[in-house]
Scaffold this motif. Structure first.
Motif, short mmCIF file in Angstrom:
data_model
loop_
_atom_site.label_atom_id
_atom_site.label_comp_id
_atom_site.label_asym_id
_atom_site.label_seq_id
_atom_site.Cartn_x
_atom_site.Cartn_y
_atom_site.Cartn_z
N VAL A 52 -0.66 6.40 -9.98
CA VAL A 52 -1.85 5.75 -10.52
C VAL A 52 -2.11 4.46 -9.75
N VAL A 53 -3.30 4.36 -9.19
CA VAL A 53 -3.65 3.22 -8.33
C VAL A 53 -4.90 2.54 -8.88
N ASP A 54 -4.84 1.22 -8.98
CA ASP A 54 -5.97 0.43 -9.47
C ASP A 54 -6.25 -0.68 -8.48
N ALA A 55 -7.44 -0.63 -7.86
CA ALA A 55 -7.84 -1.64 -6.87
C ALA A 55 -6.80 -1.76 -5.75
N GLY A 56 -6.26 -0.61 -5.31
CA GLY A 56 -5.30 -0.59 -4.24
C GLY A 56 -3.88 -0.91 -4.64
N SER B 110 0.83 -1.20 0.00
CA SER B 110 0.00 0.00 0.00
C SER B 110 0.87 1.26 0.00
N LEU B 111 0.38 2.29 -0.64
CA LEU B 111 1.13 3.54 -0.80
C LEU B 111 1.30 4.25 0.55
N GLN B 112 2.53 4.57 0.89
CA GLN B 112 2.83 5.29 2.12
C GLN B 112 3.36 6.70 1.86
N PRO C 165 -0.87 13.16 -4.98
CA PRO C 165 -1.99 13.11 -5.93
C PRO C 165 -2.13 11.70 -6.51
N ARG C 166 -3.37 11.22 -6.57
CA ARG C 166 -3.61 9.87 -7.08
C ARG C 166 -4.70 9.92 -8.14
N ALA C 167 -4.74 8.89 -8.95
CA ALA C 167 -5.77 8.76 -9.98
C ALA C 167 -5.93 7.30 -10.32
N ALA C 168 -7.06 6.99 -10.93
CA ALA C 168 -7.30 5.65 -11.46
C ALA C 168 -6.93 5.64 -12.94
N PRO C 169 -6.61 4.48 -13.49
CA PRO C 169 -6.20 4.43 -14.90
C PRO C 169 -7.23 5.00 -15.86
#
Length: 377
Positions: free
Chosen positions: A348-352, A289-291, A323-327
């Motif tokens: 870029v995060v997809d399903a965690g 997971s992103l920290q 900053p995060r985004a989905a594909p």
């Protein structure tokens, strides 16, 4: 304009102020307490004028907040994400993520701010008239009447059809409704904003030359802000036109190299920065997971003698600020958050799971490719 001090939240919306608010607050306080109020009602103490000026300035900023809060609440009603509201030297701004879904929504979001200012002006005016009718005059009446006038003037100025003023947004919405092209409507509104800004700059210079003083320079400064903001919005509109069909997945660098959050800065330097060509690395925990996010620039800021013992989480951007985004997100919708980040990166995060990273270089390349395709067509 960045938030210097967070004031709290209203209706779930983050509210803060920029340090430049102190400038306009001081100018209002001095102008009212040492100029307008003594001229209207002499023979009061300096303390009384100071209190009246401070109350008027504070309520004025509360009125500005109500104006921006109205924009934010209506925007939320139409599904737009509100990042927050910031008050600053030239007023306030509600930071919205994304675009209105249709011209009607765009019109309502833009128009509600001036409407609230007009209503506030009418309310303060009515209270002032009622107070005078009850025999309450002097400084209380002066404060109320000034608040009535300034809110009406605020609404009138904001209704000028020139972006980034609310009137420019209204113009954009009307052209969008008529022509069916939001980006073309935005370009028209921003061009009007630049022209209006240049006119204000010219008038300010003329006033300063004819009547030396702060008034003309202040007008020119506001004109410069409007012209530069409109120019920036025009660039964003052109960028959106180039990237309007692009998704985050189209431009991201896939499968970025991640680093564990247990490393020191020295270990990061030896094991990653010296072995890979990348300048940004998502920091992850054992479960992936992103920290946070660390960059070459952040490492360069650490003194060499501290690198071997300093944990990278002490220098990394914390996860909540990355900053995060989905594909499948539209690229143009996430660019503002990416641009506001110190690191200029988007994870870029997809399903965690971290699946990519977007940099300014990725975006620039996408723009170049879009321009080549347009010329080829």
């Amino acid at each position: 304009m960045n938030e210097t001090l967070r004031l709290g939240t209203i209706a779930g919306i983050r509210v803060g102020v920029n340090w430049s608010v102190l400038i306009i607050f001081w100018l209002l306080l001095v102008g009212l307490a040492a100029g307008r109020f003594p001229a209207m009602y002499p023979d009061h103490s300096a303390t009384a004028y100071g209190i009246a000026g401070a109350v008027a300035a504070i309520v004025f900023f509360a009125s500005l907040l109500a104006h921006e809060l109205a924009h934010a609440l209506v925007a939320e009603r139409y599904g737009l994400e509100v990042e927050g509201i910031t008050l600053w030297m030239f007023g306030g701004v509600a930071r919205l993520r994304g675009d209105a879904p249709n011209p009607s929504a765009d019109l309502r979001i833009a128009g509600v701010g001036p409407l609230v200012s007009l209503v506030l002006g009418a309310v303060f005016g009515a209270i002032a008239v009622l107070a005078r009718g009850l025999g309450v005059a002097g400084l209380p009446f002066a404060v109320l009447s000034w608040l009535a006038v300034i809110n009406v003037l605020l609404a009138a100025f904001n209704l000028v059809p020139a972006a980034p003023l609310d009137g420019g947004r209204i113009l954009r919405a009307l052209i969008w409704r008529r022509k069916g092209d939001r980006l073309q409507a935005a370009l028209v509104a921003t061009r009007a904003g630049r022209q209006f800004g240049f006119v204000m700059i010219g008038l300010g210079i003329v006033l300063f030359l004819m009547m030396p003083g702060g008034g003309g320079l202040w007008l020119a400064l506001i004109g410069w802000f409007i012209a530069s903001s409109a120019g920036a919005e025009e660039q964003r509109a052109r960028l959106q036109r180039s990237l309007q069909d692009r998704r985050v997945a189209d431009v991201m660098s896939p499968d970025p190299v991640t680093v564990p959050d247990t490393l020191t800065v020295g270990q990061l330097l030896d094991a990653y920065l010296l072995r890979h060509r990348y300048s940004a690395y998502p920091v992850v925990s054992m479960d992936g997971s992103l920290q946070g996010l660390t960059t070459l620039q952040r490492v360069k800021e650490v003194p060499p003698e501290d690198r071997e013992v300093l944990p990278i989480m002490r220098v990394a951007c914390p996860a909540e600020d990355v900053p995060r985004a989905a594909p499948d997100d539209r690229l143009v919708d996430v660019l503002p958050a990416m641009g506001a980040s110190r690191d200029g990166r988007l994870v870029v995060v997809d399903a965690g799971r971290i699946v990519g990273i977007v940099s300014a270089t990725d975006v620039a390349r996408a723009v170049d490719v879009a321009e080549l395709r347009t010329r080829a067509g």
